[in-house]
Design a protein around this motif. Structure first.
Motif, short mmCIF file in Angstrom:
data_model
loop_
_atom_site.label_atom_id
_atom_site.label_comp_id
_atom_site.label_asym_id
_atom_site.label_seq_id
_atom_site.Cartn_x
_atom_site.Cartn_y
_atom_site.Cartn_z
N THR A 149 -24.44 23.86 -11.22
CA THR A 149 -25.44 24.25 -9.85
C THR A 149 -24.48 24.17 -8.70
OG1 THR A 149 -27.13 23.19 -11.38
CG2 THR A 149 -27.42 23.27 -8.66
N LEU A 150 -24.74 25.22 -7.70
CA LEU A 150 -24.28 25.22 -6.54
C LEU A 150 -25.29 24.99 -5.32
CD1 LEU A 150 -21.49 26.44 -5.15
CD2 LEU A 150 -22.71 28.55 -5.06
N ARG A 151 -24.50 24.53 -4.22
CA ARG A 151 -25.48 24.22 -2.97
C ARG A 151 -24.52 25.09 -2.07
NH1 ARG A 151 -29.59 21.51 -2.73
NH2 ARG A 151 -29.83 21.86 -0.62
N VAL A 152 -25.54 26.35 -1.39
CA VAL A 152 -25.02 26.99 -0.56
C VAL A 152 -25.81 26.80 1.08
CG1 VAL A 152 -24.74 29.57 0.08
CG2 VAL A 152 -24.92 29.01 -2.23
N GLY A 153 -24.97 25.97 1.74
CA GLY A 153 -25.57 25.27 2.66
C GLY A 153 -26.50 24.27 2.19
N GLU A 154 -27.82 24.73 2.67
CA GLU A 154 -28.82 23.63 2.42
C GLU A 154 -29.75 24.18 1.01
OE1 GLU A 154 -29.06 20.71 3.30
OE2 GLU A 154 -27.27 21.19 4.69
N GLN A 155 -29.36 25.23 0.45
CA GLN A 155 -30.20 25.88 -0.58
C GLN A 155 -29.22 25.68 -1.87
OE1 GLN A 155 -33.10 27.51 0.07
NE2 GLN A 155 -32.90 26.52 2.10
N SER A 166 -26.14 36.61 4.16
CA SER A 166 -25.87 37.16 5.43
C SER A 166 -24.45 37.81 5.78
CB SER A 166 -26.36 36.22 6.59
OG SER A 166 -25.98 36.78 7.77
N GLN A 167 -24.50 38.70 6.28
CA GLN A 167 -23.08 39.32 6.51
C GLN A 167 -22.31 38.66 7.95
OE1 GLN A 167 -25.02 43.68 5.14
NE2 GLN A 167 -23.32 43.74 6.41
N VAL A 168 -23.04 37.88 8.39
CA VAL A 168 -22.25 37.05 9.51
C VAL A 168 -22.51 35.55 9.39
CG1 VAL A 168 -22.58 38.80 11.34
CG2 VAL A 168 -24.29 36.98 11.18
N GLY A 169 -21.61 34.76 9.89
CA GLY A 169 -21.84 33.13 9.60
C GLY A 169 -20.72 32.61 8.74
N GLU A 170 -20.84 31.33 9.02
CA GLU A 170 -19.89 30.48 8.14
C GLU A 170 -20.50 30.34 6.61
OE1 GLU A 170 -17.62 26.12 8.43
OE2 GLU A 170 -19.34 26.55 9.91
N LEU A 171 -19.66 30.10 5.55
CA LEU A 171 -20.08 30.05 4.38
C LEU A 171 -19.68 28.60 3.87
CD1 LEU A 171 -21.21 31.20 1.48
CD2 LEU A 171 -18.90 31.80 1.04
N ASN A 172 -20.61 27.72 3.42
CA ASN A 172 -20.17 26.44 2.87
C ASN A 172 -20.91 26.40 1.54
OD1 ASN A 172 -19.31 25.46 5.38
ND2 ASN A 172 -21.36 25.71 6.11
N LEU A 173 -20.04 25.93 0.56
CA LEU A 173 -20.28 25.86 -1.03
C LEU A 173 -20.01 24.41 -1.16
CD1 LEU A 173 -18.51 29.17 -2.15
CD2 LEU A 173 -20.88 28.92 -1.15
N SER A 174 -20.97 23.88 -2.07
CA SER A 174 -20.86 22.56 -2.72
C SER A 174 -21.33 22.41 -3.87
CB SER A 174 -21.20 21.32 -1.40
OG SER A 174 -22.51 21.76 -1.33
N SER A 175 -21.16 21.32 -4.73
CA SER A 175 -21.71 20.99 -5.93
C SER A 175 -21.65 19.66 -6.15
CB SER A 175 -20.99 21.72 -7.04
OG SER A 175 -21.81 21.61 -8.21
N GLU A 176 -22.85 19.07 -6.67
CA GLU A 176 -23.01 17.61 -6.99
C GLU A 176 -22.35 17.34 -8.45
OE1 GLU A 176 -27.05 16.52 -6.53
OE2 GLU A 176 -27.07 16.86 -4.33
N ARG A 177 -22.45 18.38 -9.52
CA ARG A 177 -22.09 18.11 -10.72
C ARG A 177 -21.17 18.95 -11.14
NH1 ARG A 177 -28.05 16.79 -13.56
NH2 ARG A 177 -28.79 15.15 -12.26
N GLY A 178 -20.88 19.99 -10.39
CA GLY A 178 -19.88 21.10 -10.84
C GLY A 178 -20.33 22.26 -11.01
N ALA A 179 -19.58 23.38 -10.59
CA ALA A 179 -20.18 24.58 -10.77
C ALA A 179 -18.94 25.73 -10.89
CB ALA A 179 -20.85 25.16 -9.53
N ARG A 180 -19.14 26.81 -11.58
CA ARG A 180 -18.31 27.91 -11.58
C ARG A 180 -19.09 29.13 -11.21
NH1 ARG A 180 -14.31 28.76 -16.72
NH2 ARG A 180 -13.42 29.90 -15.09
N LEU A 181 -18.29 29.98 -10.26
CA LEU A 181 -19.07 31.01 -9.62
C LEU A 181 -18.23 32.22 -9.25
CD1 LEU A 181 -19.40 30.64 -5.78
CD2 LEU A 181 -18.97 28.64 -7.16
N MET A 182 -18.62 33.50 -9.18
CA MET A 182 -17.74 34.36 -8.60
C MET A 182 -18.17 34.80 -7.47
SD MET A 182 -15.90 35.34 -11.02
CE MET A 182 -15.14 36.91 -10.60
N LEU A 183 -17.35 35.02 -6.51
CA LEU A 183 -17.37 35.23 -5.00
C LEU A 183 -17.39 36.60 -4.96
CD1 LEU A 183 -16.84 33.38 -1.88
CD2 LEU A 183 -16.21 35.81 -1.93
N LEU A 184 -17.81 37.54 -4.53
CA LEU A 184 -17.89 39.12 -4.28
C LEU A 184 -18.41 39.52 -2.92
CD1 LEU A 184 -20.11 40.08 -7.49
CD2 LEU A 184 -17.57 39.60 -7.59
#
Length: 220
Positions: A149-155, A166-184
């Motif tokens: 499970t991933l947190r993207v900002g507050e979501q 969004s195509q502008v702005g800062e990207l903040n990724l976090s995880s409480e229990r761990g996550a794997r993801l592809m960034l494209l």
């Protein structure tokens, strides 16, 4: 195929490839195949399980109109060739395409492409970890969570979810229990897209020409 690129990234299992140019390759777990179909590639892909499992991704990346009828190309990359980063706080990154930037860290991937300027990263976050990769403003950005499970900002985003950012702005990724993801991510071409089967062109007429070329044996 005609008019685009395919990127195959294996997590587990193998993929055997053969094409009309005489290329034969066996993509291993953790490896990447980057194929530029351009004016035409006729090929076969044969999946092979490894210890009963097979898992990975195949992405289609559009080509600009000026490159759609260019020369085809094919490259296999072994897992050891893909740059891997161990970042502070328990974050790992495999940098497949583009340039990974986070804070003072900068790492070029195995592939750099003009026009679309793609970013393709495999990110692993451990429990209570965070990372803020830099993505150029104007790039179209997708995140696909394939474990945890991933947190993207507050979501929040969980396994199997695709997130469009969004195509502008800062990207903040976090995880409480761990996550794997592809960034494209990639720069939009702003051109018409017409897709039919294995062909991606700019107009219906170009699709019809691709079909005629395939029937006549002149596609590749």
């Amino acid at each position: 195929h005609r008019g685009f690129e395919t990127i195959t990234y294996m997590l587990e299992g193998r993929m055997r490839h053969e094409d009309h140019m005489g290329n034969v390759g066996l993509l291993e777990s953790g490896g990447v195949q980057w194929m530029t179909a351009a004016r035409g590639v006729i090929h076969s892909e044969m999946p092979q399980q490894q210890e009963g499992t097979m898992r990975g991704f195949q992405l289609w990346l559009n080509l600009p109109s000026h490159a759609k009828l260019g020369d085809p190309d094919y490259r296999d990359f072994a897992p050891a060739e893909i740059p891997q980063l161990a970042l502070p706080g328990g974050v790992q990154a495999k940098v497949i395409a583009g340039v990974f930037k986070a804070g003072d860290i900068e790492q070029h991937g195995i592939v750099q492409r003009p026009d679309t300027e793609p970013l393709l990263f495999d990110l692993q976050l451990s429990a209570e970890s965070a990372v803020s990769p830099q993505v150029p403003d104007g790039h179209r950005l997708l995140l696909y969570v394939y474990e945890g499970t991933l947190r993207v900002g507050e979501q929040a985003a969980s396994k199997g979810q695709l997130v469009q950012m969004s195509q502008v702005g800062e990207l903040n990724l976090s995880s409480e229990r761990g996550a794997r993801l592809m960034l494209l991510a990639g720069r939009p071409l702003g051109e018409p897209i017409v897709q039919y089967g294995p062909f991606v062109m700019n107009s219906r007429e170009e699709i019809e020409q691709a079909l005629r070329d395939f029937r006549d044996g002149t596609l590749a």
